[in-house]
Design a protein around this motif. Structure first.
Motif, PDB file in Angstrom:
ATOM      1  N   MET A   1       2.196 -14.857 -39.740  1.00 39.17           N
ATOM      2  CA  MET A   1       3.431 -15.308 -39.118  1.00 39.17           C
ATOM      3  C   MET A   1       3.857 -14.273 -38.074  1.00 39.17           C
ATOM      4  N   SER A   2       4.992 -14.517 -37.432  1.00 40.68           N
ATOM      5  CA  SER A   2       5.477 -13.616 -36.394  1.00 40.68           C
ATOM      6  C   SER A   2       6.999 -13.721 -36.338  1.00 40.68           C
ATOM      7  N   LEU A   3       7.601 -12.854 -35.538  1.00 47.06           N
ATOM      8  CA  LEU A   3       9.055 -12.884 -35.384  1.00 47.06           C
ATOM      9  C   LEU A   3       9.526 -14.250 -34.894  1.00 47.06           C
ATOM     10  N   SER A   4       8.831 -14.811 -33.906  1.00 43.87           N
ATOM     11  CA  SER A   4       9.260 -16.098 -33.361  1.00 43.87           C
ATOM     12  C   SER A   4       9.105 -17.225 -34.382  1.00 43.87           C
ATOM     13  N   GLU A   5       8.053 -17.161 -35.185  1.00 44.73           N
ATOM     14  CA  GLU A   5       7.862 -18.190 -36.224  1.00 44.73           C
ATOM     15  C   GLU A   5       8.939 -18.081 -37.307  1.00 44.73           C
ATOM     16  N   VAL A   6       9.270 -16.860 -37.721  1.00 42.79           N
ATOM     17  CA  VAL A   6      10.328 -16.670 -38.716  1.00 42.79           C
ATOM     18  C   VAL A   6      11.657 -17.200 -38.170  1.00 42.79           C
ATOM     19  N   THR A   7      11.941 -16.878 -36.927  1.00 40.47           N
ATOM     20  CA  THR A   7      13.193 -17.332 -36.309  1.00 40.47           C
ATOM     21  C   THR A   7      13.245 -18.857 -36.241  1.00 40.47           C
ATOM     22  N   ALA A   8      12.115 -19.476 -35.900  1.00 44.13           N
ATOM     23  CA  ALA A   8      12.066 -20.931 -35.836  1.00 44.13           C
ATOM     24  C   ALA A   8      12.280 -21.557 -37.218  1.00 44.13           C
TER      25      ALA A   8
ATOM     26  N   VAL B   1       8.010  -5.091 -32.161  1.00 39.14           N
ATOM     27  CA  VAL B   1       9.117  -5.992 -32.512  1.00 39.14           C
ATOM     28  C   VAL B   1      10.370  -5.629 -31.703  1.00 39.14           C
ATOM     29  N   LEU B   2      10.604  -4.344 -31.505  1.00 44.40           N
ATOM     30  CA  LEU B   2      11.699  -3.923 -30.623  1.00 44.40           C
ATOM     31  C   LEU B   2      11.494  -4.451 -29.204  1.00 44.40           C
ATOM     32  N   ASP B   3      10.247  -4.405 -28.740  1.00 48.21           N
ATOM     33  CA  ASP B   3       9.944  -4.886 -27.392  1.00 48.21           C
ATOM     34  C   ASP B   3      10.195  -6.386 -27.249  1.00 48.21           C
ATOM     35  N   GLU B   4      10.114  -7.111 -28.374  1.00 46.16           N
ATOM     36  CA  GLU B   4      10.423  -8.549 -28.345  1.00 46.16           C
ATOM     37  C   GLU B   4      11.930  -8.808 -28.283  1.00 46.16           C
TER      38      GLU B   4
ATOM     39  N   TYR C   1      15.580   2.616 -27.278  1.00 47.61           N
ATOM     40  CA  TYR C   1      16.116   1.262 -27.407  1.00 47.61           C
ATOM     41  C   TYR C   1      17.596   1.310 -27.782  1.00 47.61           C
ATOM     42  N   GLU C   2      18.384   0.505 -27.107  1.00 50.60           N
ATOM     43  CA  GLU C   2      19.828   0.474 -27.359  1.00 50.60           C
ATOM     44  C   GLU C   2      20.184  -0.554 -28.429  1.00 50.60           C
ATOM     45  N   ASN C   3      21.366  -0.361 -29.014  1.00 49.31           N
ATOM     46  CA  ASN C   3      21.999  -1.345 -29.916  1.00 49.31           C
ATOM     47  C   ASN C   3      21.195  -1.656 -31.172  1.00 49.31           C
ATOM     48  N   ILE C   4      20.475  -0.657 -31.679  1.00 52.99           N
ATOM     49  CA  ILE C   4      19.756  -0.848 -32.941  1.00 52.99           C
ATOM     50  C   ILE C   4      20.755  -0.848 -34.095  1.00 52.99           C
ATOM     51  N   GLU C   5      20.597  -1.809 -34.981  1.00 51.54           N
ATOM     52  CA  GLU C   5      21.446  -1.924 -36.170  1.00 51.54           C
ATOM     53  C   GLU C   5      20.558  -1.699 -37.391  1.00 51.54           C
TER      54      GLU C   5
ATOM     55  N   ILE D   1       6.950 -10.784 -40.604  1.00 50.18           N
ATOM     56  CA  ILE D   1       7.152 -10.361 -39.216  1.00 50.18           C
ATOM     57  C   ILE D   1       6.086  -9.351 -38.794  1.00 50.18           C
ATOM     58  N   PHE D   2       5.846  -8.351 -39.639  1.00 47.98           N
ATOM     59  CA  PHE D   2       5.002  -7.223 -39.254  1.00 47.98           C
ATOM     60  C   PHE D   2       3.551  -7.354 -39.705  1.00 47.98           C
ATOM     61  N   GLY D   3       3.290  -8.223 -40.687  1.00 48.52           N
ATOM     62  CA  GLY D   3       1.990  -8.230 -41.343  1.00 48.52           C
ATOM     63  C   GLY D   3       2.071  -7.413 -42.619  1.00 48.52           C
ATOM     64  N   GLU D   4       1.036  -7.469 -43.413  1.00 50.27           N
ATOM     65  CA  GLU D   4       1.032  -6.768 -44.698  1.00 50.27           C
ATOM     66  C   GLU D   4       1.133  -5.262 -44.502  1.00 50.27           C
ATOM     67  N   ARG D   5       1.849  -4.624 -45.413  1.00 56.86           N
ATOM     68  CA  ARG D   5       2.037  -3.174 -45.309  1.00 56.86           C
ATOM     69  C   ARG D   5       0.781  -2.430 -45.750  1.00 56.86           C
ATOM     70  N   ASP D   6       0.589  -1.303 -45.129  1.00 64.15           N
ATOM     71  CA  ASP D   6      -0.524  -0.426 -45.497  1.00 64.15           C
ATOM     72  C   ASP D   6       0.052   0.772 -46.244  1.00 64.15           C
ATOM     73  N   TYR D   7      -0.171   0.789 -47.562  1.00 70.54           N
ATOM     74  CA  TYR D   7       0.337   1.882 -48.375  1.00 70.54           C
ATOM     75  C   TYR D   7      -0.687   2.999 -48.546  1.00 70.54           C
TER      76      TYR D   7
END
Length: 217
Positions: free
Chosen positions: A1-8, A41-44, A68-72, A210-216
């Protein structure tokens, strides 16, 4: 999946529930993610992120804020009392207020600093002994105690047991919030956020979708 797919998918779930996307915040959970994935993801254009550990957040987000500005930033993992000051400097919201000692520490620091992040009380809806959070039967009393400290309490948060239907826990959290006049509901993750939206979630916490599986490793 991706940020745009999650948002949709969020938009579709919100529409089906008769809700507006304006009432929803997507927290991109960036814990243990490589910086290049976070930067993409910030760049998106996404600006709302979640971290579990204060130490990891401190190593990552001051650097990103230079570019990057306005990070919450939302802290969504267990918070040690001795890390509260650092957490309050870093984050705009803390989702895991789960004991009176932590609440009183935050209140004292808020007086000293002149500001305080938005706060959520974590409720252990599954009453799991290994998990943080206030028990549902004690939630009303604890919410009242937090309010007496004059803290910016905006809502509740839960993490349902992995082997139970999450909707039951989302409905319980929403019920506790409603009877205490709280609007914020931090609930729903990659596998169940649509069900959370249907039951009133205002903040959903999505990482791997959003990011893909984490690498621990």
């Amino acid at each position: 999946m991706s940020l745009s797919e999650v948002t949709a998918r969020m938009a579709k779930a919100a529409d089906q529930a008769g809700r507006s996307m304006d009432d929803l915040s997507l927290i991109a959970v960036s814990k243990v993610q490589p910086n290049e994935r976070v930067a993409s993801v910030l760049d998106e254009g996404h600006r709302i992120f979640g971290e579990n550990k204060v130490q990891e957040a401190a190593a990552k987000w001051p650097m990103f804020r230079e570019t990057y500005e306005n990070i919450e930033l939302h802290l969504i993992g267990p918070l040690q009392t001795n890390k509260a000051r650092q957490a309050m400097h870093l984050a705009q919201a803390i989702h895991t207020v789960d004991r009176l000692k932590l609440a009183t520490t935050i209140a004292r620091l808020a007086q000293e600093l002149g500001s305080c992040p938005d706060l959520f009380v974590q409720v252990n809806t599954g009453e799991e002994p290994q998990k943080s959070g206030i028990l549902p039967t004690e939630a009303d009393e604890f919410i009242a105690e937090v309010r007496e400290l004059d803290l910016p309490l905006v809502g509740l948060m839960c993490i349902p047991p992995v082997d139970e239907e999450p909707s039951l826990h989302f409905a319980l959290l929403a019920k506790i919030a409603a009877r205490n006049g709280l609007q914020g509901l931090s609930m729903g993750m990659s596998g169940d956020f649509e069900r959370a939206i249907a039951l009133g979630a205002t903040h959903i916490r999505v990482g791997s979708a959003i990011f893909g599986e984490r690498d621990y490793g």
